[in-house]
Scaffold this motif. Structure first.
Motif, PDB file in Angstrom:
ATOM      1  N   PHE A  80       0.839  -1.200   0.000  1.00  0.00           N
ATOM      2  CA  PHE A  80       0.000   0.000   0.000  1.00  0.00           C
ATOM      3  C   PHE A  80       0.873   1.249   0.000  1.00  0.00           C
ATOM      4  O   PHE A  80       0.615   2.209  -0.732  1.00  0.00           O
ATOM      5  N   LEU A  81       1.919   1.242   0.838  1.00  0.00           N
ATOM      6  CA  LEU A  81       2.842   2.378   0.906  1.00  0.00           C
ATOM      7  C   LEU A  81       3.509   2.612  -0.437  1.00  0.00           C
ATOM      8  O   LEU A  81       3.672   3.751  -0.873  1.00  0.00           O
ATOM      9  N   LYS A  82       3.881   1.548  -1.111  1.00  0.00           N
ATOM     10  CA  LYS A  82       4.517   1.675  -2.425  1.00  0.00           C
ATOM     11  C   LYS A  82       3.578   2.390  -3.405  1.00  0.00           C
ATOM     12  O   LYS A  82       4.000   3.259  -4.167  1.00  0.00           O
ATOM     13  N   GLU A  83       2.296   2.033  -3.363  1.00  0.00           N
ATOM     14  CA  GLU A  83       1.311   2.707  -4.223  1.00  0.00           C
ATOM     15  C   GLU A  83       1.172   4.176  -3.840  1.00  0.00           C
ATOM     16  O   GLU A  83       1.082   5.044  -4.717  1.00  0.00           O
ATOM     17  N   LEU A  84       1.149   4.457  -2.532  1.00  0.00           N
ATOM     18  CA  LEU A  84       1.059   5.851  -2.092  1.00  0.00           C
ATOM     19  C   LEU A  84       2.286   6.652  -2.517  1.00  0.00           C
ATOM     20  O   LEU A  84       2.165   7.823  -2.890  1.00  0.00           O
TER      21      LEU A  84
END
Length: 128
Positions: free
Chosen positions: A105-109
């Motif tokens: 999720f952090l990578k997408e953010l």
């Protein structure tokens, strides 16, 4: 063809909308708070007081009443996990860390943040 341009005082008068800069700034901070918390937990698990301290060091003022519900929401979404760690002073402490889903999720953010940052930079540097 002509386009009507309303200046803010006229817009406020005509449409009854009051723009409050503090409210907008608050919404902007809330919008990036989850991202900042995930970034802080990217490399190591942290205790909630440490998260608040690091956010304050970055000049993002957050109180426990804001942080705890957010941590619980991130945990319930499967993005964070926690573990109890014995403390040399007082009761055990709950340390929060990213799950695999939280890292993804952090990578997408991070990608979204970079795109948004690029867009704003483009507007500031080329269109203003």
């Amino acid at each position: 063809m002509y386009c009507k341009v309303y200046f803010l005082p006229i817009f406020v008068e005509k449409f009854g909308t009051k723009m409050n800069v503090e409210n907008v700034k608050s919404q902007m901070r809330k919008g990036v708070l989850e991202y900042c918390i995930l970034l802080l937990l990217k490399t190591e698990a942290s205790y909630s007081s440490d998260i608040i301290l690091k956010l304050h060091e970055a000049r993002l003022m957050v109180v426990e009443g804001t942080l705890y519900p957010l941590l619980m929401r991130l945990k319930n979404s499967g993005l964070l996990s926690y573990q109890w760690v014995e403390s040399p002073q007082g009761p055990p402490r709950k340390y929060y860390g990213l799950t695999d889903a939280g890292s993804a999720f952090l990578k997408e953010l991070e990608t979204s943040w970079q795109e948004l940052n690029d867009t704003i930079g483009h507007i500031k540097n080329n269109l203003i």
